[in-house]
Write a protein that holds these residues in place. Sequence first.
Motif, PDB file in Angstrom:
ATOM      1  N   HIS A 303       0.732  -1.000   0.097  1.00  0.00           N
ATOM      2  CA  HIS A 303       0.164   0.118  -0.026  1.00  0.00           C
ATOM      3  C   HIS A 303       0.908   1.489   0.115  1.00  0.00           C
ATOM      4  O   HIS A 303       0.582   2.082  -0.619  1.00  0.00           O
ATOM      5  CB  HIS A 303      -1.039  -0.162   1.229  1.00  0.00           C
ATOM      6  CG  HIS A 303      -2.072  -0.626   1.196  1.00  0.00           C
ATOM      7  ND1 HIS A 303      -3.018  -0.456  -0.023  1.00  0.00           N
ATOM      8  CD2 HIS A 303      -2.637  -1.911   1.622  1.00  0.00           C
ATOM      9  CE1 HIS A 303      -4.293  -1.359   0.035  1.00  0.00           C
ATOM     10  NE2 HIS A 303      -3.936  -1.841   1.213  1.00  0.00           N
ATOM     11  N   LEU A 304       1.974   1.345   0.883  1.00  0.00           N
ATOM     12  CA  LEU A 304       2.661   2.466   0.999  1.00  0.00           C
ATOM     13  C   LEU A 304       3.760   2.815  -0.389  1.00  0.00           C
ATOM     14  O   LEU A 304       3.763   3.630  -0.861  1.00  0.00           O
ATOM     15  CB  LEU A 304       3.788   2.357   2.173  1.00  0.00           C
ATOM     16  CG  LEU A 304       2.964   2.453   3.401  1.00  0.00           C
ATOM     17  CD1 LEU A 304       4.108   2.162   4.448  1.00  0.00           C
ATOM     18  CD2 LEU A 304       2.760   3.786   3.623  1.00  0.00           C
ATOM     19  N   LEU A 305       3.899   1.660  -1.046  1.00  0.00           N
ATOM     20  CA  LEU A 305       4.728   1.531  -2.242  1.00  0.00           C
ATOM     21  C   LEU A 305       3.847   2.262  -3.213  1.00  0.00           C
ATOM     22  O   LEU A 305       4.481   3.021  -4.269  1.00  0.00           O
ATOM     23  CB  LEU A 305       5.198   0.150  -2.598  1.00  0.00           C
ATOM     24  CG  LEU A 305       6.696  -0.173  -2.083  1.00  0.00           C
ATOM     25  CD1 LEU A 305       6.780  -1.824  -2.067  1.00  0.00           C
ATOM     26  CD2 LEU A 305       7.994   0.433  -2.409  1.00  0.00           C
ATOM     27  N   SER A 306       2.403   1.968  -3.232  1.00  0.00           N
ATOM     28  CA  SER A 306       1.616   2.354  -4.418  1.00  0.00           C
ATOM     29  C   SER A 306       1.420   3.978  -4.046  1.00  0.00           C
ATOM     30  O   SER A 306       1.386   4.420  -5.069  1.00  0.00           O
ATOM     31  CB  SER A 306       0.335   1.741  -4.130  1.00  0.00           C
ATOM     32  OG  SER A 306      -0.734   2.441  -4.815  1.00  0.00           O
ATOM     33  N   GLN A 307       1.555   4.277  -2.951  1.00  0.00           N
ATOM     34  CA  GLN A 307       1.401   5.674  -2.602  1.00  0.00           C
ATOM     35  C   GLN A 307       2.796   6.374  -2.966  1.00  0.00           C
ATOM     36  O   GLN A 307       2.754   7.359  -3.647  1.00  0.00           O
ATOM     37  CB  GLN A 307       1.174   5.889  -1.134  1.00  0.00           C
ATOM     38  CG  GLN A 307      -0.099   5.531  -0.703  1.00  0.00           C
ATOM     39  CD  GLN A 307      -0.083   5.964   1.033  1.00  0.00           C
ATOM     40  OE1 GLN A 307       0.415   6.551   1.470  1.00  0.00           O
ATOM     41  NE2 GLN A 307      -0.980   4.865   1.502  1.00  0.00           N
ATOM     42  N   LEU A 308       3.891   5.763  -2.941  1.00  0.00           N
ATOM     43  CA  LEU A 308       5.187   6.366  -3.342  1.00  0.00           C
ATOM     44  C   LEU A 308       5.303   6.262  -4.620  1.00  0.00           C
ATOM     45  O   LEU A 308       5.789   7.490  -5.370  1.00  0.00           O
ATOM     46  CB  LEU A 308       6.350   5.472  -2.802  1.00  0.00           C
ATOM     47  CG  LEU A 308       7.654   5.788  -3.290  1.00  0.00           C
ATOM     48  CD1 LEU A 308       8.034   7.217  -2.522  1.00  0.00           C
ATOM     49  CD2 LEU A 308       8.699   4.670  -2.920  1.00  0.00           C
ATOM     50  N   LYS A 316       1.759   3.225 -13.155  1.00  0.00           N
ATOM     51  CA  LYS A 316       1.417   1.864 -13.553  1.00  0.00           C
ATOM     52  C   LYS A 316       1.940   0.827 -12.449  1.00  0.00           C
ATOM     53  O   LYS A 316       1.138  -0.118 -11.838  1.00  0.00           O
ATOM     54  CB  LYS A 316       2.233   1.267 -14.656  1.00  0.00           C
ATOM     55  CG  LYS A 316       2.253  -0.233 -15.277  1.00  0.00           C
ATOM     56  CD  LYS A 316       2.938  -0.310 -16.541  1.00  0.00           C
ATOM     57  CE  LYS A 316       2.575  -1.954 -16.877  1.00  0.00           C
ATOM     58  NZ  LYS A 316       3.631  -2.299 -18.236  1.00  0.00           N
ATOM     59  N   LYS A 317       3.078   1.153 -11.840  1.00  0.00           N
ATOM     60  CA  LYS A 317       3.532   0.511 -10.760  1.00  0.00           C
ATOM     61  C   LYS A 317       2.741   0.723  -9.524  1.00  0.00           C
ATOM     62  O   LYS A 317       2.364  -0.268  -8.641  1.00  0.00           O
ATOM     63  CB  LYS A 317       5.042   0.846 -10.305  1.00  0.00           C
ATOM     64  CG  LYS A 317       6.117   0.302 -11.288  1.00  0.00           C
ATOM     65  CD  LYS A 317       7.559   0.646 -10.645  1.00  0.00           C
ATOM     66  CE  LYS A 317       8.550  -0.211 -11.333  1.00  0.00           C
ATOM     67  NZ  LYS A 317       9.988   0.109 -11.044  1.00  0.00           N
ATOM     68  N   ALA A 318       2.180   1.875  -9.498  1.00  0.00           N
ATOM     69  CA  ALA A 318       1.362   2.221  -8.267  1.00  0.00           C
ATOM     70  C   ALA A 318       0.018   1.270  -8.131  1.00  0.00           C
ATOM     71  O   ALA A 318      -0.289   0.935  -7.105  1.00  0.00           O
ATOM     72  CB  ALA A 318       1.052   4.018  -8.266  1.00  0.00           C
ATOM     73  N   LEU A 319      -0.356   1.198  -9.333  1.00  0.00           N
ATOM     74  CA  LEU A 319      -1.770   0.509  -9.438  1.00  0.00           C
ATOM     75  C   LEU A 319      -1.322  -1.149  -9.134  1.00  0.00           C
ATOM     76  O   LEU A 319      -2.146  -1.640  -8.580  1.00  0.00           O
ATOM     77  CB  LEU A 319      -2.408   0.656 -11.049  1.00  0.00           C
ATOM     78  CG  LEU A 319      -3.268  -0.319 -11.067  1.00  0.00           C
ATOM     79  CD1 LEU A 319      -4.707   0.194 -10.108  1.00  0.00           C
ATOM     80  CD2 LEU A 319      -3.802  -0.111 -12.609  1.00  0.00           C
ATOM     81  N   GLY A 320      -0.305  -1.538  -9.844  1.00  0.00           N
ATOM     82  CA  GLY A 320       0.144  -2.980  -9.596  1.00  0.00           C
ATOM     83  C   GLY A 320       0.120  -3.364  -8.149  1.00  0.00           C
ATOM     84  O   GLY A 320      -0.103  -4.156  -7.525  1.00  0.00           O
ATOM     85  N   PHE A 321       1.046  -2.356  -7.232  1.00  0.00           N
ATOM     86  CA  PHE A 321       1.057  -2.536  -5.674  1.00  0.00           C
ATOM     87  C   PHE A 321      -0.342  -2.418  -5.114  1.00  0.00           C
ATOM     88  O   PHE A 321      -0.576  -3.333  -4.258  1.00  0.00           O
ATOM     89  CB  PHE A 321       2.199  -1.645  -5.395  1.00  0.00           C
ATOM     90  CG  PHE A 321       3.759  -1.975  -5.430  1.00  0.00           C
ATOM     91  CD1 PHE A 321       4.236  -3.183  -4.755  1.00  0.00           C
ATOM     92  CD2 PHE A 321       4.395  -1.134  -6.107  1.00  0.00           C
ATOM     93  CE1 PHE A 321       5.466  -3.643  -5.047  1.00  0.00           C
ATOM     94  CE2 PHE A 321       5.937  -1.526  -6.324  1.00  0.00           C
ATOM     95  CZ  PHE A 321       6.349  -2.719  -5.744  1.00  0.00           C
ATOM     96  N   LYS A 322      -1.001  -1.648  -5.447  1.00  0.00           N
ATOM     97  CA  LYS A 322      -2.445  -1.409  -4.749  1.00  0.00           C
ATOM     98  C   LYS A 322      -3.159  -2.560  -5.159  1.00  0.00           C
ATOM     99  O   LYS A 322      -3.926  -3.264  -4.085  1.00  0.00           O
ATOM    100  CB  LYS A 322      -3.062  -0.255  -5.634  1.00  0.00           C
ATOM    101  CG  LYS A 322      -4.515   0.175  -5.059  1.00  0.00           C
ATOM    102  CD  LYS A 322      -4.404   0.520  -3.548  1.00  0.00           C
ATOM    103  CE  LYS A 322      -5.975   1.156  -3.171  1.00  0.00           C
ATOM    104  NZ  LYS A 322      -6.741   0.107  -3.123  1.00  0.00           N
TER     105      LYS A 322
END
Length: 619
Positions: A303-308, A316-322
Motif C-alpha cells: 500500500h505504501l509503495l503504491s502511494q510512493l 502503472k507500478k502504483a496500480l500494481g502494488f495497490k
Amino acid sequence: MPDAFLETVDSLVQAKPTGFSDIHRILGPNRADTLMMRHMANTSAINQYAAGQSYALNELGRAYRNISRYIDAVTLHREAQAVAEKADNLELRVYSLNNLGVVYRRISSIRMAMDFHQRALELAQSVKNPSSSLKRSINVSLNGIGNLYAMLEQHDEAIDYFERSLQLEAELGNTLGLAVNQQNIGKSLEDQGELDQALERYQISYAYNDEIDNDMGRVICNTSIARIYLKQNRTEQAITLLDQTLPVADHLGDGFLVAPVYIDLGWGQMQLGQYDKAEKNMLQGLELAQNSDLRASSARAKHLLSQLFEKKGDFKKALGFKVEADSIEEEILSEGTVRYVNDVLFRYNTQKAQNEMELLAQENKMYQMELRTTRTTLLISGIALALLAGIFYILYRQYQLKNEKKVLTLEQSMLRSQMNPHFLFNSLNSIKLYIINNEQKNAVHYLNKFSKLVRKILEASSVREIPLAEELETVELYMIIENIRFSNEINFNIHVDEHIDTHTVRIPSLILQPFLENALWHGLSSKQGEKNINVHLSSDRKGYINIAIIDNGIGRTAAEKLKRNKVLKRNSVGIDITRERLANFAKEYQNPFYLEIVDLYDDRGEASGTKVVIHLPTT
C-alpha cells in the motif's frame, strides 16, 4: 555445552517433574539456546520423559518462530503437542496449542490460529482449580483471540478480550503479560483513530518492557510509537526513533520485528520527499515480510509503495502494488473467515453457559438429596431428644426450602423472560435483513453485539448479584439490538452521577431490561416523532441508589387503551418477577426497596411519558 547444564538435564530427567512451572523454573534461563533445548529434547525422548521432551520442543519452536522460521516452528510445536497428548499432560498440551496459535497468527492464518487458541482456552478452563501456569495460558488464549479480532478490524471485541487478559495478568503479577496487553490495546485504539490514547498505552507497555529488560518488546513499542508520530506528522521524531530501533531489531533477527521498522522508515522518508531512500527501505521491508510469510506486513508495504510510485508519477507500478495489497487483505479478511471466527466463539460461549447451567442443576439436585437426608436424620434425632424441638426444626427447614425454591424459580423465570423466543427470533431476523441487503458491516456489527448480549445474559443468570457497571453494559447492548427494529429511532442515554462508583455497587442481575422493554413496547412503539429513553442514576443520604428510567411515550393510560384493542398482547411478566427479586434482594439490608411509577404531563396537561424510579438500598 556447559557441564553444569548437562548435570541439570540428568537430574531433571531422573526426577521427572510433570508440571510446567517446575520444568520452566529450571530450564527457563536457557530456553532460548537451541543447542541446549535440542539436547534436552533428545535426552528426554531416550529416557521416556514426556514432559521434558514436550517443553524442550516447544522452546525450540519459539526460538525458530522468533527468527521467522515458521514452518520449522509449526513442526516442533505439533510434535510437542503430540508428546504431551500421549502423556495426558494437560498443562503442556495447552502450552503447545497456544504456541501454534501464535505462529499461525504471525502469518495471518486466522482460522488456524483461532482453532488452536480456542482449543487451548477450552482445555485450560475445564480445570476447576487451575495452576498458575494454566492461568497464564488462559491469558495467552484471551490475548490471542483479541489479536485475531483486531486483525478482523473488530476492535471493540478485541479490546474486551485484551482487558480481560490484562486484569488476569495483573492478578498473577506477570509484567510481560501486562506489557503485551497494553501494547495490543494501543494498536486497537490506533486503528480506531484514537492516537493520543494509543500513544499512552504504547508508552506504558514500553515502561513494562524496560522494567524486565525485554529488547523484543522495546522494538515493538518503539515501532508503534514511531507509527503514531508519522500519523501526527511528527516525521523527524519518528525517523530518529526508527533509526535507533533498527540495529536492535536487526540483532534479534526476527523478520516480524525488522520488516515493520524498514517499512515505517520508508514511510517517513516518503513524507519528507526522500523518494529514493523511501523506495529502498520499503522494498527491503517488503522482501523481509515476504520471506517470513508475514502477509499483513506485506500488504501494508505494498500500500505504501503504491502511494510512493503515485507521488513519483509511475502510475502503472502504483496500480500494481495497490492491486496486490488489496488481494492479500481480501484473502486475510475474507467474509468466510469473519463468519467462521464469530461462529466458533458464539458456539463456545453458548456451550460454556449451557454446561454451567447443567452443573448448577446437578449441584442443586445433590443439595436437595443432602437436605432430605439431613432432614430425616434430624427428625429422628429430634424425636428421640425432644418431640417439640424436632417439630420446630422441621417447620424451619421447610420454610428455608420454600424460600430457596422460590429464589431458584425466580432466577429461572427471569432468564426465560430475558431470552424469550420472540426477542431472539426478531433480533436474528433483523440481522438477517442486513445480510440479505448485503450490508455486511452492519450484519457483523449487530451479530457481535447480539452474541455479546446473549453471553452476558447467560453469564449474569448464573449469579444473583453483579456490579452495576455490568448491568448498564448489558442494557446498552439490549437497546442497541432492540433499536434495529425501531429503525434506530430511539435515542437512548445513560447518565451516572459522578460520585457513584458503578463497579463497587452491586445489584441483582438483569433487573433493568423488563422496565426498558415496557417503555419500548407500551410507551414508544405507538408514538410518532422523537422517541427518547433516559436512564439516570443518583444516590441520596438515606442510603439508596436511585435508578430512574424516563421515556417520552404515550403514557400509561393511552398504552392501556391500545393494549385492550390488540389481539396479541405483550404481558409484563418480567416486571412482576423483577419486583419479587428486588424484594428478596432488599431482605439483606436495613432499608426496603420501593418502586415509583410516575405519569408525566406537559404544560397542557397531556401525557408526555412515564418515569419509573427503582430505589435500591445500600445500607
